[in-house]
Design a protein around this motif. Structure first.
Motif, PDB file in Angstrom:
ATOM      1  N   ALA A 205       0.838  -1.204   0.000  1.00 46.87           N
ATOM      2  CA  ALA A 205       0.000   0.000   0.000  1.00 46.87           C
ATOM      3  C   ALA A 205       0.877   1.260   0.000  1.00 46.87           C
ATOM      4  O   ALA A 205       0.600   2.236  -0.719  1.00 46.87           O
ATOM      5  CB  ALA A 205      -0.921  -0.012   1.218  1.00 46.87           C
ATOM      6  N   GLN A 206       1.968   1.221   0.807  1.00 46.19           N
ATOM      7  CA  GLN A 206       2.898   2.336   0.822  1.00 46.19           C
ATOM      8  C   GLN A 206       3.567   2.506  -0.549  1.00 46.19           C
ATOM      9  O   GLN A 206       3.824   3.643  -0.993  1.00 46.19           O
ATOM     10  CB  GLN A 206       3.956   2.114   1.903  1.00 46.19           C
ATOM     11  CG  GLN A 206       3.415   2.137   3.323  1.00 46.19           C
ATOM     12  CD  GLN A 206       4.488   1.816   4.377  1.00 46.19           C
ATOM     13  OE1 GLN A 206       5.666   1.614   4.025  1.00 46.19           O
ATOM     14  NE2 GLN A 206       4.082   1.789   5.641  1.00 46.19           N
ATOM     15  N   LEU A 207       3.852   1.364  -1.174  1.00 46.48           N
ATOM     16  CA  LEU A 207       4.476   1.443  -2.503  1.00 46.48           C
ATOM     17  C   LEU A 207       3.544   2.111  -3.498  1.00 46.48           C
ATOM     18  O   LEU A 207       3.986   2.945  -4.317  1.00 46.48           O
ATOM     19  CB  LEU A 207       4.833   0.031  -2.981  1.00 46.48           C
ATOM     20  CG  LEU A 207       5.466  -0.060  -4.374  1.00 46.48           C
ATOM     21  CD1 LEU A 207       6.792   0.709  -4.433  1.00 46.48           C
ATOM     22  CD2 LEU A 207       5.665  -1.527  -4.771  1.00 46.48           C
ATOM     23  N   ASN A 208       2.303   1.808  -3.397  1.00 47.62           N
ATOM     24  CA  ASN A 208       1.337   2.430  -4.295  1.00 47.62           C
ATOM     25  C   ASN A 208       1.303   3.973  -4.056  1.00 47.62           C
ATOM     26  O   ASN A 208       1.224   4.769  -5.013  1.00 47.62           O
ATOM     27  CB  ASN A 208      -0.048   1.828  -4.117  1.00 47.62           C
ATOM     28  CG  ASN A 208      -0.099   0.367  -4.580  1.00 47.62           C
ATOM     29  OD1 ASN A 208       0.681  -0.008  -5.488  1.00 47.62           O
ATOM     30  ND2 ASN A 208      -0.983  -0.416  -4.016  1.00 47.62           N
ATOM     31  N   ALA A 250      12.974   7.926  -4.858  1.00 48.97           N
ATOM     32  CA  ALA A 250      13.709   7.265  -3.774  1.00 48.97           C
ATOM     33  C   ALA A 250      12.728   6.570  -2.816  1.00 48.97           C
ATOM     34  O   ALA A 250      13.009   5.472  -2.314  1.00 48.97           O
ATOM     35  CB  ALA A 250      14.570   8.285  -3.031  1.00 48.97           C
ATOM     36  N   GLN A 251      11.603   7.214  -2.579  1.00 57.54           N
ATOM     37  CA  GLN A 251      10.599   6.609  -1.696  1.00 57.54           C
ATOM     38  C   GLN A 251      10.050   5.314  -2.303  1.00 57.54           C
ATOM     39  O   GLN A 251       9.855   4.318  -1.590  1.00 57.54           O
ATOM     40  CB  GLN A 251       9.452   7.612  -1.463  1.00 57.54           C
ATOM     41  CG  GLN A 251       8.411   7.124  -0.485  1.00 57.54           C
ATOM     42  CD  GLN A 251       8.951   6.942   0.940  1.00 57.54           C
ATOM     43  OE1 GLN A 251       9.898   7.676   1.343  1.00 57.54           O
ATOM     44  NE2 GLN A 251       8.407   6.005   1.660  1.00 57.54           N
ATOM     45  N   VAL A 252       9.816   5.338  -3.583  1.00 58.44           N
ATOM     46  CA  VAL A 252       9.313   4.113  -4.249  1.00 58.44           C
ATOM     47  C   VAL A 252      10.338   2.994  -4.106  1.00 58.44           C
ATOM     48  O   VAL A 252      10.003   1.858  -3.781  1.00 58.44           O
ATOM     49  CB  VAL A 252       9.017   4.401  -5.733  1.00 58.44           C
ATOM     50  CG1 VAL A 252       8.759   3.092  -6.487  1.00 58.44           C
ATOM     51  CG2 VAL A 252       7.811   5.308  -5.851  1.00 58.44           C
ATOM     52  N   GLN A 253      11.585   3.282  -4.354  1.00 54.22           N
ATOM     53  CA  GLN A 253      12.629   2.265  -4.250  1.00 54.22           C
ATOM     54  C   GLN A 253      12.734   1.728  -2.816  1.00 54.22           C
ATOM     55  O   GLN A 253      12.961   0.530  -2.592  1.00 54.22           O
ATOM     56  CB  GLN A 253      13.958   2.841  -4.700  1.00 54.22           C
ATOM     57  CG  GLN A 253      13.990   3.148  -6.195  1.00 54.22           C
ATOM     58  CD  GLN A 253      15.298   3.782  -6.642  1.00 54.22           C
ATOM     59  OE1 GLN A 253      16.174   4.105  -5.799  1.00 54.22           O
ATOM     60  NE2 GLN A 253      15.440   4.027  -7.937  1.00 54.22           N
ATOM     61  N   SER A 254      12.590   2.600  -1.850  1.00 56.66           N
ATOM     62  CA  SER A 254      12.656   2.178  -0.445  1.00 56.66           C
ATOM     63  C   SER A 254      11.519   1.231  -0.098  1.00 56.66           C
ATOM     64  O   SER A 254      11.714   0.197   0.568  1.00 56.66           O
ATOM     65  CB  SER A 254      12.625   3.415   0.465  1.00 56.66           C
ATOM     66  OG  SER A 254      12.560   3.027   1.823  1.00 56.66           O
ATOM     67  N   VAL A 255      10.334   1.588  -0.545  1.00 59.93           N
ATOM     68  CA  VAL A 255       9.169   0.709  -0.257  1.00 59.93           C
ATOM     69  C   VAL A 255       9.324  -0.631  -0.956  1.00 59.93           C
ATOM     70  O   VAL A 255       9.008  -1.684  -0.385  1.00 59.93           O
ATOM     71  CB  VAL A 255       7.866   1.435  -0.669  1.00 59.93           C
ATOM     72  CG1 VAL A 255       6.681   0.482  -0.541  1.00 59.93           C
ATOM     73  CG2 VAL A 255       7.660   2.684   0.203  1.00 59.93           C
TER      74      VAL A 255
END
Length: 529
Positions: A205-208, A250-255
């Motif tokens: 969900a966070q990735l989305n 960067a946030q997407v990669q982290s998730v």
């Protein structure tokens, strides 16, 4: 006295020889006569007297022939007269019996073994010392005592087997505890798997959201870039939008990295679940093994005790308290039933019903059918009660054919017949040998005659029927039916009540005169009574 006299020589030169006259024989010829003609008589009779004298020797020979012939004729006449008198005055003495209309049965027999329909050979399954035998009024159980279903009759020392049972029970308890712990581990591992999967869901969900923010930043950068190209924005504004896009990426990669880590945790948890489940299965196997050992120990323990299988009577008891029992003593007698009965610890029977099993030859066994009448009779019964109905009435034990084995035994070429005895079972003993008689054929209204009333000539059956009015017998050819113990059925040729000769037939011919010495309406043992 001279026998001959010499006459003058005849023309051939031979002298005539004449018989000499006896003085005594001449006297009757010279009969005195009152007539005085002596010279005339002598002159006329001289030639005739000389001829008679020459033939006198024929007379004795003729007399001899006549005498011999007369004697022969008299002897022949006397012999014929004597035979005629014997034929008329001496009829043959015979005994007769009247043909009857009564039931008849054809019996076959064989040696058989008596067994109770319900019986049980009770034997221990293990070797050991006998420590207990049921008590009856202060004494040990013995033959003839009644027992109740489920009653403990005897027991062997079971301490070692009881220890085996306790050991198996302990093993089962331990295996079950291990299973419980393993089941808890499986539950914990499954919980971890569930938590990891929930975490993955949250991270996805966070990735989305991160991807949505990145897409928004990219859209803003594109819009600002167009405005900047028109000269309406400063370079710093474009740089700010570029930084926002980089941060979103960067946030997407982290998730996504978090998702990979969470999925790895799920794999680890699933491996833990699999290991725990393997341990659980191993626990189940240990429990099953322990349960099998317990069952085996319990069966062995039960083999130390003998219980009454049903309400019945003790037929055989071959054990004593404090004796050592060996299973080999019984197994060695399996091929010898009587030996088995002498070795098996206890035999309990139900005395309410018995059956007899006998082997009949194949040719005879084919005539046996279920439901046919059976009796148990010894040799004395057969000799004294040969009549069919008397045999049935006098037999102490009676029954019916219960089963006929359709197969023939390979060695003896025999058919096994089983008869259920219904009357007189109190006279039977389990395991005893008896003679079983089976009525393989019967007829209720047959014309029956004694066995010795029928004779065979040229292989054809005949009877002699005596007629008391004429005093003669009639020879009849008959057609035979069922043959009983002492009777035969006559299908054709004889009517009930007719008198049949039972003694003296071999001297008789058709129409011979007879004198009936004894006539009865009943017969037994093949003879007139």
């Amino acid at each position: 006295m001279s026998l001959h006299k010499t006459n003058p020589t005849n023309s051939e030169g031979f002298a005539d020889l004449e018989p000499a006259k006896d003085d005594n024989l001449e006297k009757p010829i010279a009969v005195e006569s009152t007539v005085d003609h002596s010279e005339l008589t002598q002159t006329e009779q001289q030639p005739e007297s000389q001829g008679i004298k020459k033939l006198w020797w024929i007379i004795p020979i003729l007399g001899l022939f006549l005498a011999v012939g007369g004697i022969s004729v008299m002897r022949i006449r006397d012999k014929n007269s004597e035979q005629a008198v014997v034929t008329k005055t001496a009829p043959l003495n015979v005994r007769t019996v009247a043909a009857q209309q009564s039931p008849i049965r054809n019996w076959v027999s064989s040696e058989g073994t008596v067994r109770a329909v319900r019986f049980k050979h009770l034997a221990f399954d293990v070797d050991g010392e006998i420590t207990y035998i049921a008590d009856r009024d202060g004494r040990n159980l013995r033959e003839g005592d009644r027992v109740t279903k489920g009653e403990l009759l005897a027991q062997i020392d079971d301490r070692e087997l009881q220890a085996d049972v306790n050991k198996a029970q302990s093993a089962i308890t331990e295996a079950r505890e291990q299973k419980a712990a393993t089941a808890a581990e499986v539950a914990q591992a499954e919980s971890q798997v569930a938590q990891a999967r929930a975490q993955v869901g949250q991270i996805k969900a966070q990735l989305n959201q991160a991807k949505a923010a990145r897409n928004f930043s990219q859209s803003e950068l594109n819009r600002y870039q167009q405005i900047y190209n028109e000269g309406a924005l400063s370079a710093s504004d474009i740089d700010s939008r570029r930084n926002d896009l980089l941060n979103a990426e960067a946030q997407v990669q982290s998730v996504e990295a978090q998702i990979i880590s969470a999925q790895a945790q799920i794999g680890t948890a699933q491996a833990q679940v699999q290991a725990a489940q393997d341990q659980l299965r191993a626990s189940d196997a240990r429990i099953a093994t322990a349960q099998s050992q317990l069952t085996q120990a319990q069966v062995a323990l039960e083999g130390t005790k003998l219980y009454a299988p049903f309400d019945g009577i003790v037929a055989y008891k071959n054990i004593r308290e404090n004796e050592y029992y060996s299973t080999q003593s019984v197994s060695s007698q399996l091929s010898n039933y009587q030996g088995l009965l002498d070795r098996v610890p206890i035999v309990v029977i139900d005395p309410s019903q018995f059956e007899v099993t006998a082997d009949l030859s194949a040719s005879v066994g084919e005539q046996v059918r279920p439901g046919q009448t059976t009796v148990i009779a010894n040799e004395d019964n057969i000799q004294t009660n040969l009549d069919n109905e008397d045999l049935i009435d006098s037999a102490q034990v009676r029954g019916k054919v219960f089963a006929v084995n359709p197969a023939v035994t390979p060695g003896g070429r025999a058919i096994q017949v089983t008869s259920r005895m219904t009357i007189g079972t109190g006279n039977l003993l389990h395991g005893s040998n008896v003679t079983l008689w089976v009525a393989v054929a019967q007829k209720d209204d047959a014309v029956v005659v004694p066995l010795n009333a029928v004779i065979f000539r040229d292989r054809n059956p005949y009877v002699f029927v005596a007629n008391p009015d004429t005093g003669k017998v009639e020879q009849r050819q008959v057609k035979l039916g069922i043959e009983g113990l002492n009777q035969r059925e006559i299908i054709e040729g004889v009517s009930p009540g007719e008198l049949l000769v039972t003694e003296g037939q071999n001297r008789l011919v058709d129409g011979a005169p007879v004198k009936v010495m004894q006539s009865q309406n009943q017969f037994s043992n093949g003879e007139v009574q």
